[in-house]
Write a protein that holds these residues in place. Structure first.
Motif, PDB file in Angstrom:
ATOM      1  N   ALA A  89       0.832  -1.207   0.000  1.00  0.00           N
ATOM      2  CA  ALA A  89       0.000   0.000   0.000  1.00  0.00           C
ATOM      3  C   ALA A  89       0.866   1.255   0.000  1.00  0.00           C
ATOM      4  CB  ALA A  89      -0.914  -0.014   1.213  1.00  0.00           C
ATOM      5  N   LEU A  90       1.935   1.229   0.800  1.00  0.00           N
ATOM      6  CA  LEU A  90       2.797   2.408   0.886  1.00  0.00           C
ATOM      7  C   LEU A  90       3.517   2.674  -0.433  1.00  0.00           C
ATOM      8  CD1 LEU A  90       3.970   4.630   2.662  1.00  0.00           C
ATOM      9  CD2 LEU A  90       5.726   3.000   3.408  1.00  0.00           C
ATOM     10  N   GLN A  91       4.003   1.613  -1.061  1.00  0.00           N
ATOM     11  CA  GLN A  91       4.703   1.779  -2.331  1.00  0.00           C
ATOM     12  C   GLN A  91       3.774   2.336  -3.405  1.00  0.00           C
ATOM     13  OE1 GLN A  91       6.137  -2.226  -2.721  1.00  0.00           O
ATOM     14  NE2 GLN A  91       8.215  -1.656  -2.081  1.00  0.00           N
ATOM     15  N   GLN A  92       2.543   1.831  -3.421  1.00  0.00           N
ATOM     16  CA  GLN A  92       1.584   2.350  -4.390  1.00  0.00           C
ATOM     17  C   GLN A  92       1.280   3.828  -4.112  1.00  0.00           C
ATOM     18  OE1 GLN A  92      -1.855  -0.043  -5.441  1.00  0.00           O
ATOM     19  NE2 GLN A  92      -0.900  -1.825  -4.477  1.00  0.00           N
ATOM     20  N   ALA A  93       1.200   4.117  -2.830  1.00  0.00           N
ATOM     21  CA  ALA A  93       0.912   5.512  -2.471  1.00  0.00           C
ATOM     22  C   ALA A  93       2.040   6.441  -2.893  1.00  0.00           C
ATOM     23  CB  ALA A  93       0.678   5.618  -0.970  1.00  0.00           C
ATOM     24  N   LEU A  94       3.300   5.974  -2.698  1.00  0.00           N
ATOM     25  CA  LEU A  94       4.436   6.811  -3.069  1.00  0.00           C
ATOM     26  C   LEU A  94       4.533   7.007  -4.566  1.00  0.00           C
ATOM     27  CD1 LEU A  94       7.105   5.404  -0.565  1.00  0.00           C
ATOM     28  CD2 LEU A  94       6.001   7.651  -0.505  1.00  0.00           C
ATOM     29  N   ARG A  95       4.085   5.992  -5.312  1.00  0.00           N
ATOM     30  CA  ARG A  95       4.160   6.093  -6.771  1.00  0.00           C
ATOM     31  C   ARG A  95       2.976   6.846  -7.372  1.00  0.00           C
ATOM     32  NH1 ARG A  95       5.731   0.502  -6.395  1.00  0.00           N
ATOM     33  NH2 ARG A  95       3.581  -0.058  -6.923  1.00  0.00           N
ATOM     34  N   ALA A  96       1.919   6.949  -6.650  1.00  0.00           N
ATOM     35  CA  ALA A  96       0.687   7.545  -7.192  1.00  0.00           C
ATOM     36  C   ALA A  96       0.764   9.074  -7.142  1.00  0.00           C
ATOM     37  CB  ALA A  96      -0.514   7.031  -6.421  1.00  0.00           C
ATOM     38  N   GLN A  97      -0.317   9.670  -7.620  1.00  0.00           N
ATOM     39  CA  GLN A  97      -0.408  11.118  -7.626  1.00  0.00           C
ATOM     40  C   GLN A  97      -0.854  11.633  -6.257  1.00  0.00           C
ATOM     41  OE1 GLN A  97       0.676  12.876 -10.246  1.00  0.00           O
ATOM     42  NE2 GLN A  97       1.187  10.870 -11.163  1.00  0.00           N
ATOM     43  N   ASN A  98      -1.282  12.897  -6.204  1.00  0.00           N
ATOM     44  CA  ASN A  98      -1.547  13.556  -4.941  1.00  0.00           C
ATOM     45  C   ASN A  98      -2.556  12.811  -4.064  1.00  0.00           C
ATOM     46  OD1 ASN A  98       0.194  15.592  -5.623  1.00  0.00           O
ATOM     47  ND2 ASN A  98      -1.384  16.894  -6.536  1.00  0.00           N
ATOM     48  N   ALA A  99      -3.618  12.330  -4.684  1.00  0.00           N
ATOM     49  CA  ALA A  99      -4.641  11.640  -3.893  1.00  0.00           C
ATOM     50  C   ALA A  99      -4.058  10.408  -3.218  1.00  0.00           C
ATOM     51  CB  ALA A  99      -5.824  11.253  -4.772  1.00  0.00           C
ATOM     52  N   GLN A 100      -3.243   9.704  -3.962  1.00  0.00           N
ATOM     53  CA  GLN A 100      -2.621   8.511  -3.396  1.00  0.00           C
ATOM     54  C   GLN A 100      -1.614   8.885  -2.311  1.00  0.00           C
ATOM     55  OE1 GLN A 100      -1.361   7.127  -7.302  1.00  0.00           O
ATOM     56  NE2 GLN A 100      -2.606   5.267  -6.996  1.00  0.00           N
ATOM     57  N   LEU A 101      -0.900   9.999  -2.524  1.00  0.00           N
ATOM     58  CA  LEU A 101       0.045  10.446  -1.509  1.00  0.00           C
ATOM     59  C   LEU A 101      -0.681  10.805  -0.213  1.00  0.00           C
ATOM     60  CD1 LEU A 101       2.414  12.663  -3.687  1.00  0.00           C
ATOM     61  CD2 LEU A 101       2.957  10.461  -2.607  1.00  0.00           C
ATOM     62  N   GLN A 102      -1.849  11.392  -0.344  1.00  0.00           N
ATOM     63  CA  GLN A 102      -2.630  11.724   0.845  1.00  0.00           C
ATOM     64  C   GLN A 102      -3.069  10.457   1.582  1.00  0.00           C
ATOM     65  OE1 GLN A 102      -5.825  14.183  -0.571  1.00  0.00           O
ATOM     66  NE2 GLN A 102      -4.479  15.899  -1.146  1.00  0.00           N
ATOM     67  N   GLU A 103      -3.462   9.467   0.789  1.00  0.00           N
ATOM     68  CA  GLU A 103      -3.875   8.202   1.418  1.00  0.00           C
ATOM     69  C   GLU A 103      -2.700   7.550   2.129  1.00  0.00           C
ATOM     70  OE1 GLU A 103      -5.951   3.939   0.172  1.00  0.00           O
ATOM     71  OE2 GLU A 103      -5.788   5.547  -1.296  1.00  0.00           O
ATOM     72  N   ALA A 104      -1.513   7.629   1.515  1.00  0.00           N
ATOM     73  CA  ALA A 104      -0.328   7.062   2.134  1.00  0.00           C
ATOM     74  C   ALA A 104       0.007   7.788   3.436  1.00  0.00           C
ATOM     75  CB  ALA A 104       0.858   7.125   1.179  1.00  0.00           C
ATOM     76  N   ALA A 105      -0.185   9.112   3.410  1.00  0.00           N
ATOM     77  CA  ALA A 105       0.084   9.887   4.621  1.00  0.00           C
ATOM     78  C   ALA A 105      -0.853   9.467   5.746  1.00  0.00           C
ATOM     79  CB  ALA A 105      -0.057  11.376   4.325  1.00  0.00           C
ATOM     80  N   ALA A 106      -2.122   9.249   5.381  1.00  0.00           N
ATOM     81  CA  ALA A 106      -3.082   8.793   6.392  1.00  0.00           C
ATOM     82  C   ALA A 106      -2.685   7.429   6.929  1.00  0.00           C
ATOM     83  CB  ALA A 106      -4.481   8.755   5.784  1.00  0.00           C
ATOM     84  N   LEU A 107      -2.263   6.559   6.005  1.00  0.00           N
ATOM     85  CA  LEU A 107      -1.823   5.227   6.416  1.00  0.00           C
ATOM     86  C   LEU A 107      -0.639   5.328   7.367  1.00  0.00           C
ATOM     87  CD1 LEU A 107      -1.633   2.105   6.143  1.00  0.00           C
ATOM     88  CD2 LEU A 107      -0.238   2.483   4.107  1.00  0.00           C
ATOM     89  N   PHE A 108       0.282   6.209   7.042  1.00  0.00           N
ATOM     90  CA  PHE A 108       1.457   6.422   7.877  1.00  0.00           C
ATOM     91  C   PHE A 108       1.049   6.756   9.308  1.00  0.00           C
ATOM     92  CE2 PHE A 108       4.834   9.130   9.572  1.00  0.00           C
ATOM     93  CZ  PHE A 108       5.970   8.408   9.249  1.00  0.00           C
ATOM     94  N   GLU A 109       0.004   7.555   9.422  1.00  0.00           N
ATOM     95  CA  GLU A 109      -0.410   8.002  10.746  1.00  0.00           C
ATOM     96  C   GLU A 109      -1.150   6.921  11.535  1.00  0.00           C
ATOM     97  OE1 GLU A 109       0.370  10.829  12.243  1.00  0.00           O
ATOM     98  OE2 GLU A 109       1.569  11.398  10.490  1.00  0.00           O
ATOM     99  N   VAL A 110      -1.961   6.125  10.846  1.00  0.00           N
ATOM    100  CA  VAL A 110      -2.835   5.199  11.576  1.00  0.00           C
ATOM    101  C   VAL A 110      -2.278   3.783  11.658  1.00  0.00           C
ATOM    102  CG1 VAL A 110      -4.854   6.520  10.874  1.00  0.00           C
ATOM    103  CG2 VAL A 110      -4.176   4.525   9.518  1.00  0.00           C
ATOM    104  N   SER A 111      -1.180   3.525  10.975  1.00  0.00           N
ATOM    105  CA  SER A 111      -0.643   2.161  10.958  1.00  0.00           C
ATOM    106  C   SER A 111      -0.286   1.688  12.362  1.00  0.00           C
ATOM    107  CB  SER A 111       0.601   2.102  10.065  1.00  0.00           C
ATOM    108  OG  SER A 111       1.198   0.822  10.151  1.00  0.00           O
ATOM    109  N   ASN A 112      -0.532   0.424  12.613  1.00  0.00           N
ATOM    110  CA  ASN A 112      -0.138  -0.192  13.885  1.00  0.00           C
ATOM    111  C   ASN A 112       1.324  -0.593  13.895  1.00  0.00           C
ATOM    112  OD1 ASN A 112      -2.677  -0.040  15.154  1.00  0.00           O
ATOM    113  ND2 ASN A 112      -3.371  -1.867  14.032  1.00  0.00           N
ATOM    114  N   GLU A 113       1.950  -0.505  12.752  1.00  0.00           N
ATOM    115  CA  GLU A 113       3.373  -0.823  12.662  1.00  0.00           C
ATOM    116  C   GLU A 113       4.189   0.460  12.734  1.00  0.00           C
ATOM    117  OE1 GLU A 113       3.598  -2.976   8.941  1.00  0.00           O
ATOM    118  OE2 GLU A 113       3.921  -4.816  10.085  1.00  0.00           O
ATOM    119  N   GLY A 114       5.355   0.331  13.331  1.00  0.00           N
ATOM    120  CA  GLY A 114       6.249   1.475  13.359  1.00  0.00           C
ATOM    121  C   GLY A 114       6.824   1.727  11.979  1.00  0.00           C
ATOM    122  N   ILE A 115       6.872   3.004  11.558  1.00  0.00           N
ATOM    123  CA  ILE A 115       7.405   3.372  10.244  1.00  0.00           C
ATOM    124  C   ILE A 115       8.418   4.492  10.431  1.00  0.00           C
ATOM    125  CG2 ILE A 115       6.877   4.240   7.928  1.00  0.00           C
ATOM    126  CD1 ILE A 115       4.071   3.128   8.241  1.00  0.00           C
TER     127      ILE A 115
END
Length: 692
Positions: free
Chosen positions: A128-154
């Protein structure tokens, strides 16, 4: 792409047990799981609905895992779906091939719960993160949200490894706030648990492959050290230059219930609850290491049931399963907690006795086990007695290797069964030498048949009144290229146990019929008698094949006599009876050889299609001095006369025996008095002498 726990995971494995275990494990974590048993079905299912991740076995019938992965990567719709291989293959070459096919991960079986869950979660998040980094702005926003809510340390770093950003889960896990971590390097978490070589390999892999994953022991802010599962990926710009790294990690938390289920399936027999072969080998290996260091002895009992196949055939498989369960219970009641009882085959068990100082103590326990297992078992069909044999080998006396000690105990078990069963047999070096010699003979016999080292000798069957030959028995001989003459009682059992008896037996029949046809063209009206092994009936010698062989040579079926022994009726009785009736209906004759030496002889004469019986040589040998033997032969002759069966007396060696048999109205016989078994040329001379 969403990475919520309900992500779709497709599991492809041809083993139903693996599918069930993985499905339970992942479903318990909230994932949507689709298990499928083949690569072909998986490809069709993916066309209907693309999953978020694929767990893929390698060795499967039809399309294997490599082929499935290659097809997924060739399809634009599925090429970005992460494929994790789960396989029993462990070679580095297999792993390289898996990654070359497009796999993102490789987990060796038997797998561990924590590892599978951590890797699945990591790859789902990373995908999911890799797709978000490769995608456009909307995907980058989704990746940022994922970064914040993930249960894994990043952790996000720059190209020099300096931390640029961490997510809230990083703080929850390690205790370090963003302010404390940013500007530092991941060495902030170094625990000094790993040697320098670990980090050298880490950086080599990361720089050359673009990612690294594995278990790392890190020190948290409070000073405690914990294992983590890390996935670190290189981030590159459009020009391929490294711009940073992203690291994801999670605690390797234990999930006791699921792990217990995995261990139970992977290490214990599902029917009996005993250790399976895998766990047995593991425990033996550990025990051997300890015993070598301490100089202790270990005993291994290989236990086999003598008539388990008949139990299944007579009472059904449910009864057989209940019997195996009761055997397991009795075994566990006889051994100590430090010992191991395992089921390694359908009706074969192994007991490992550790720290055995005296052989006598082992023998006493083996005797106790034998006594317990030969006591009646209470089953729904009634009480059941079953024979048990035990082979026993001792470490280090009988072997210093796991496979060797298992093999030697199995050899001892085979010897116990050969000696009648219901007994204990210790392995000896002589058994090992015999086994090696037996295997060499088996190999040489296969080659001997090709090199024409085997031949037929012919012993006449004569009219006892005038000595004229009426037929001949074909006897197989083997002249080994190095060892010379090998006795039939040595090589025939080897041929039977190895399965070579079918080819050998068919060669005997064809050669005998060809020789008989030749002698008949020379004017000698004879019949040929060949011995048929129990291993050839009913599948080894097809009735229609017999008919074709004789017809092609211009022989009527009655010219061929098939000799069987009473042991043939101890196999599949119904199938044997059908074979006998079909063969006799085609016109072939059936003789019962070695009559009187087996069991239930009278019932055989009554119930089975026979033309004649051959009185065993042991009765003929002693009939001159022993009235009891004469009485038995007299009774056999009278009984066969009433049943319209011919009688052939075997082993006639002197004129007194011949005369007594004539006086008892026995019409036919064979033995050294008339001729020993002769090769072709000498037998022709014998025929010519009697013709003149």
């Amino acid at each position: 792409m969403s990475t919520k726990p309900s992500a779709s995971i497709l599991i492809v494995d041809d083993k139903l047990e693996n599918l069930n275990v993985l499905k339970r494990m992942l479903s318990a974590e909230g994932y949507e799981v689709r298990p499928l048993p083949s690569g072909e079905l998986a490809l069709r299912a993916i066309q209907a609905e693309v999953p978020d991740l694929v767990l893929l076995d390698i060795m499967m019938p039809g399309l294997d895992g490599y082929a499935v992965c290659a097809k997924l990567k060739a399809d634009p719709r599925t090429r970005d779906v992460p494929v994790m291989f789960i396989s029993a293959l462990r070679d580095a070459e297999d792993k390289v091939r898996a990654f070359a096919a497009g796999g993102v991960d490789y987990i060796s079986k038997p797998f561990q719960v924590d590892e599978v869950l951590a890797r699945v979660t990591t790859h789902l998040r990373l995908s999911a993160l890799q797709q978000a980094l490769r995608a456009q702005n909307a995907q980058l926003q989704e990746a940022a949200a994922l970064f914040e809510v993930s249960n894994e340390g990043i952790i996000l770093t720059d190209a020099n490894g300096v931390i640029q950003r961490v997510n809230p889960a990083f703080t929850r896990i390690t205790g370090y706030t963003p302010e404390e971590a940013i500007g530092q390097t991941p060495r902030l978490l170094k625990s000094d648990h790993h040697p320098p070589e670990f980090y050298s390999h880490f950086w080599y892999t990361l720089l050359n492959l673009g990612y690294w994953e594995g278990e790392v022991w890190n020190r948290y802010k409070d000073g405690s050290i914990h294992p983590q599962w890390d996935m670190i990926t290189t981030i590159r710009n459009d020009e391929g230059e490294i711009t940073g790294y992203v690291a994801q990690f999670s605690n390797v938390a234990r999930r006791h219930l699921t792990e217990q289920e995995i261990r139970q399936h992977g290490n214990y027999d599902a029917l009996t609850g005993l250790a399976n072969r895998s766990l047995l080998l593991e425990r033996l290996d550990l025990a051997f290491k300890g015993h070598r260091h301490q100089g202790h002895r270990l005993s291994l009992l290989c236990i086999g049931l003598d008539r388990f196949k008949q139990v299944n055939e007579t009472f059904g498989y449910n009864t057989g399963d209940l019997l195996l369960q009761q055997i397991a219970q009795r075994l566990m009641a006889e051994i100590r907690d430090i010992d191991t009882a395992a089921r390694i085959g359908g009706d074969e068990f192994v007991v490992v006795l550790v720290d055995q100082v005296e052989t006598t103590a082992t023998e006493r326990l083996a005797s106790r086990v034998l006594e317990r297992l030969t006591q009646p078992f209470e089953l729904p069909s009634g009480n059941l007695d079953i024979g048990v044999s035990i082979g026993l080998a001792v470490f280090p006396d009988d072997g210093d290797d796991v496979e060797v000690i298992l093999r030697n105990a199995t050899i001892a078990l085979s010897r116990a069964k050969e000696q009648g069963g219901r007994q204990i047999c210790f392995f000896t070096d002589a058994m090992g030498r015999e086994l090696i010699a037996r295997h060499r003979l088996e190999r040489d016999l296969k080659q001997g048949l090709i090199r024409q080292e085997v031949s037929l000798h012919y012993q006449p069957i004569v009219n006892l009144q005038n000595g004229q030959p009426l037929g001949f028995e074909c006897l197989l001989r083997w002249h080994h290229s190095e060892q010379g003459f090998i006795r039939p009682d040595i090589f025939i059992p080897i041929a039977e146990s190895s399965g070579l008896i079918r080819d050998l037996g068919n060669w005997v029949i064809e050669t005998a019929c060809r020789q008989l046809a030749h002698w008949r063209r020379q004017g000698w009206s004879l019949y040929a008698s060949v011995n048929i092994s129990t291993r050839q009936i009913p599948d080894g010698v097809a009735p229609n094949w017999l008919l074709k062989v004789t017809r092609d040579l211009g022989l009527e079926p009655a010219a061929l006599v098939l000799e069987v022994t009473e042991s043939v009726f101890a196999t599949d009785l119904e199938a044997v009876t059908d074979w006998l009736r079909e063969v006799r209906a085609l016109g072939f004759r059936i003789y019962l050889d070695d009559f009187g030496t087996g069991y239930s002889s009278l019932s055989y004469l009554k119930n089975f299609p026979l033309d004649a019986v051959k009185v065993d040589r042991t009765f003929v040998r002693d009939m001159v001095e022993q009235e009891r033997d004469r009485a038995l032969i007299r009774a056999i002759l009278a009984m066969c006369q009433e049943l319209d069966l011919q009688v052939v007396a075997e082993g006639i060696e002197n004129a007194v025996q011949r005369q007594l048999l004539c006086d008892l109205d026995c019409a036919y016989g064979q033995g050294y008095l008339f001729s020993r078994p002769l090769p072709v040329g000498e037998f022709e001379a014998f025929l010519k002498a009697h013709a003149s």
